[in-house]
Write an enzyme that holds these catalytic residues in place. Structure first.
Site, PDB file in Angstrom:
ATOM      1  N   ASN A   9      46.297  42.806  28.504  1.00 26.56           N
ATOM      2  CA  ASN A   9      46.601  43.215  29.880  1.00 26.56           C
ATOM      3  C   ASN A   9      47.946  42.590  30.241  1.00 26.56           C
ATOM      4  O   ASN A   9      48.017  41.391  30.496  1.00 26.56           O
ATOM      5  CB  ASN A   9      45.491  42.704  30.816  1.00 26.56           C
ATOM      6  CG  ASN A   9      45.824  42.903  32.282  1.00 26.56           C
ATOM      7  OD1 ASN A   9      46.707  43.704  32.617  1.00 26.56           O
ATOM      8  ND2 ASN A   9      45.135  42.192  33.155  1.00 26.56           N
ATOM      9  N   LYS A  11      49.675  43.008  32.804  1.00 28.13           N
ATOM     10  CA  LYS A  11      49.872  42.828  34.255  1.00 28.13           C
ATOM     11  C   LYS A  11      51.260  43.355  34.649  1.00 28.13           C
ATOM     12  O   LYS A  11      51.742  44.310  34.045  1.00 28.13           O
ATOM     13  CB  LYS A  11      49.678  41.364  34.649  1.00 28.13           C
ATOM     14  CG  LYS A  11      48.407  40.759  34.066  1.00 28.13           C
ATOM     15  CD  LYS A  11      48.039  39.444  34.676  1.00 28.13           C
ATOM     16  CE  LYS A  11      46.840  38.886  33.934  1.00 28.13           C
ATOM     17  NZ  LYS A  11      46.234  37.758  34.577  1.00 28.13           N
ATOM     18  N   HIS A  95      39.765  44.577  38.069  1.00 26.80           N
ATOM     19  CA  HIS A  95      40.263  43.267  37.644  1.00 26.80           C
ATOM     20  C   HIS A  95      40.197  42.312  38.841  1.00 26.80           C
ATOM     21  O   HIS A  95      40.403  42.736  39.987  1.00 26.80           O
ATOM     22  CB  HIS A  95      41.703  43.394  37.130  1.00 26.80           C
ATOM     23  CG  HIS A  95      42.178  42.148  36.447  1.00 26.80           C
ATOM     24  ND1 HIS A  95      42.651  41.068  37.159  1.00 26.80           N
ATOM     25  CD2 HIS A  95      42.237  41.806  35.139  1.00 26.80           C
ATOM     26  CE1 HIS A  95      42.977  40.107  36.290  1.00 26.80           C
ATOM     27  NE2 HIS A  95      42.739  40.530  35.068  1.00 26.80           N
ATOM     28  N   GLU A  97      42.209  40.271  39.985  1.00 25.46           N
ATOM     29  CA  GLU A  97      43.429  40.258  40.818  1.00 25.46           C
ATOM     30  C   GLU A  97      43.417  41.437  41.786  1.00 25.46           C
ATOM     31  O   GLU A  97      43.873  41.325  42.921  1.00 25.46           O
ATOM     32  CB  GLU A  97      44.674  40.269  39.917  1.00 25.46           C
ATOM     33  CG  GLU A  97      44.864  38.912  39.245  1.00 25.46           C
ATOM     34  CD  GLU A  97      45.588  38.950  37.919  1.00 25.46           C
ATOM     35  OE1 GLU A  97      46.227  39.971  37.590  1.00 25.46           O
ATOM     36  OE2 GLU A  97      45.493  37.947  37.190  1.00 25.46           O
ATOM     37  N   GLU A 167      35.075  38.001  33.004  1.00 25.21           N
ATOM     38  CA  GLU A 167      36.242  37.156  33.197  1.00 25.21           C
ATOM     39  C   GLU A 167      35.992  36.163  34.335  1.00 25.21           C
ATOM     40  O   GLU A 167      36.158  36.520  35.521  1.00 25.21           O
ATOM     41  CB  GLU A 167      37.463  38.002  33.558  1.00 25.21           C
ATOM     42  CG  GLU A 167      37.838  39.010  32.496  1.00 25.21           C
ATOM     43  CD  GLU A 167      39.317  39.357  32.559  1.00 25.21           C
ATOM     44  OE1 GLU A 167      39.973  39.274  31.521  1.00 25.21           O
ATOM     45  OE2 GLU A 167      39.816  39.688  33.652  1.00 25.21           O
ATOM     46  N   GLY A 173      44.449  32.920  33.527  1.00 20.18           N
ATOM     47  CA  GLY A 173      45.819  32.450  33.707  1.00 20.18           C
ATOM     48  C   GLY A 173      45.918  30.963  34.013  1.00 20.18           C
ATOM     49  O   GLY A 173      46.961  30.479  34.430  1.00 20.18           O
ATOM     50  N   SER A 213      42.144  33.094  29.530  1.00 17.49           N
ATOM     51  CA  SER A 213      42.892  32.160  28.684  1.00 17.49           C
ATOM     52  C   SER A 213      42.505  32.229  27.202  1.00 17.49           C
ATOM     53  O   SER A 213      42.469  31.219  26.500  1.00 17.49           O
ATOM     54  CB  SER A 213      42.768  30.727  29.215  1.00 17.49           C
ATOM     55  OG  SER A 213      43.295  30.660  30.533  1.00 17.49           O
TER      56      SER A 213
END
Ligand code: PEP
Length: 251
Positions: A9, A11, A95, A97, A167, A173, A213
């Site tokens: 991904n 991003k 996701h 985010e 996730e 991240g 991660s």
């Protein structure tokens, strides 16, 4: 035997030349699609070119989001019809985010999952808890609710084909990975939720990725877990050599 799916991904990273360099370096180096599914989920402006360049190679191209409607007055949005027309095959949905920053709801994610199937796109549905939820012992309930809502109204055959990415938000991240036992515990629970909510065949077939991660140094251990069938990877998917190590691990 479930095939592993390793999805990068990107991003909102890379410019066109960087995206091209990555694809030129990796498209013929990824293992055959009989061994592992290798996917790069790129920003919208790169999709058309990347799909063209990877044609006939085992590297698949996915999108990172889409709207659920086919067309209309939704300024700034991209429809499933547009993605399908480009030759995109996967789409990341829900996701964390998008849920956190853009306030996407479980209902919207569910509509997007239906839209993905209506247009022959494979949805990668992201679920996962915050650190507060984990510390309050709410992980299993929270993830269960997200999974059920995302799968609501699908046929059993469709439910068997989704990819679910577990996730934990605190591991995205941050450099902080869930231990392989923590990750597998939740993935096992997700499979049980699918068994109860859909049926045991769908639970056996559904692929469950871990994301948070993941990197070459920890991928083997994560992928060796009984209920982890791949990885959704942000940071470590940005460099071709690192992505290639991850897909090798998925063989
Ligand atoms: C992600 O973007 O879904 C992700 C897991 O990011 P990272 O690998 O950088 O934690």
């Amino acid at each position: 035997m479930r095939k592993q799916v390793i999805a990068g991904n990107w991003k909102m990273n890379k410019v066109h030349t960087e995206a091209e360099d990555f694809i030129q370096t990796s498209k013929n180096e990824v293992p055959s699609s009989d061994q592992v599914e290798s996917v790069i989920c790129a920003p919208f402006p790169f999709l058309q070119k990347l799909v063209e360049e990877t044609k006939g190679t085992p590297l698949e191209i996915g999108a990172q989001n889409m709207h659920f409607e086919e067309k209309g007055a939704f300024t700034g949005e991209v429809s499933p019809v547009m993605l399908k027309e480009l030759g995109v095959t996967y789409v990341v949905l829900g996701h964390s985010e998008r849920r956190e920053i853009f306030k996407e709801t479980d209902e919207e994610v569910n509509k997007k999952v239906h839209a993905a199937f209506n247009h022959n796109l494979t949805p990668i549905i992201c679920v996962g808890e915050t650190l507060d939820q984990r510390e309050a012992d709410q992980t299993m309930d929270h993830v269960e609710g997200q999974v059920k809502k995302a799968l609501e109204g699908l046929t059993d055959e469709q439910a068997a084909k989704v990819i679910i990415a577990y996730e934990p938000i605190w591991a995205i991240g941050t450099g902080r990975t869930a231990t392989s036992e923590q990750a597998n515990e939740v993935c096992t629970h997700i499979r049980k939720v699918v068994a109860d909510f859909v049926n045991s065949d769908a639970a056996e077939a559904v692929r469950i990725q871990y994301g948070g991660s993941v990197k070459p140094a920890n991928v083997d251990e994560l992928l060796s877990q009984s209920d982890i069938d791949g990885a959704l990877v942000g940071g470590a998917s940005l460099e071709a050599d690192s992505f290639l190590k991850l897909v090798e691990a998925g063989k």
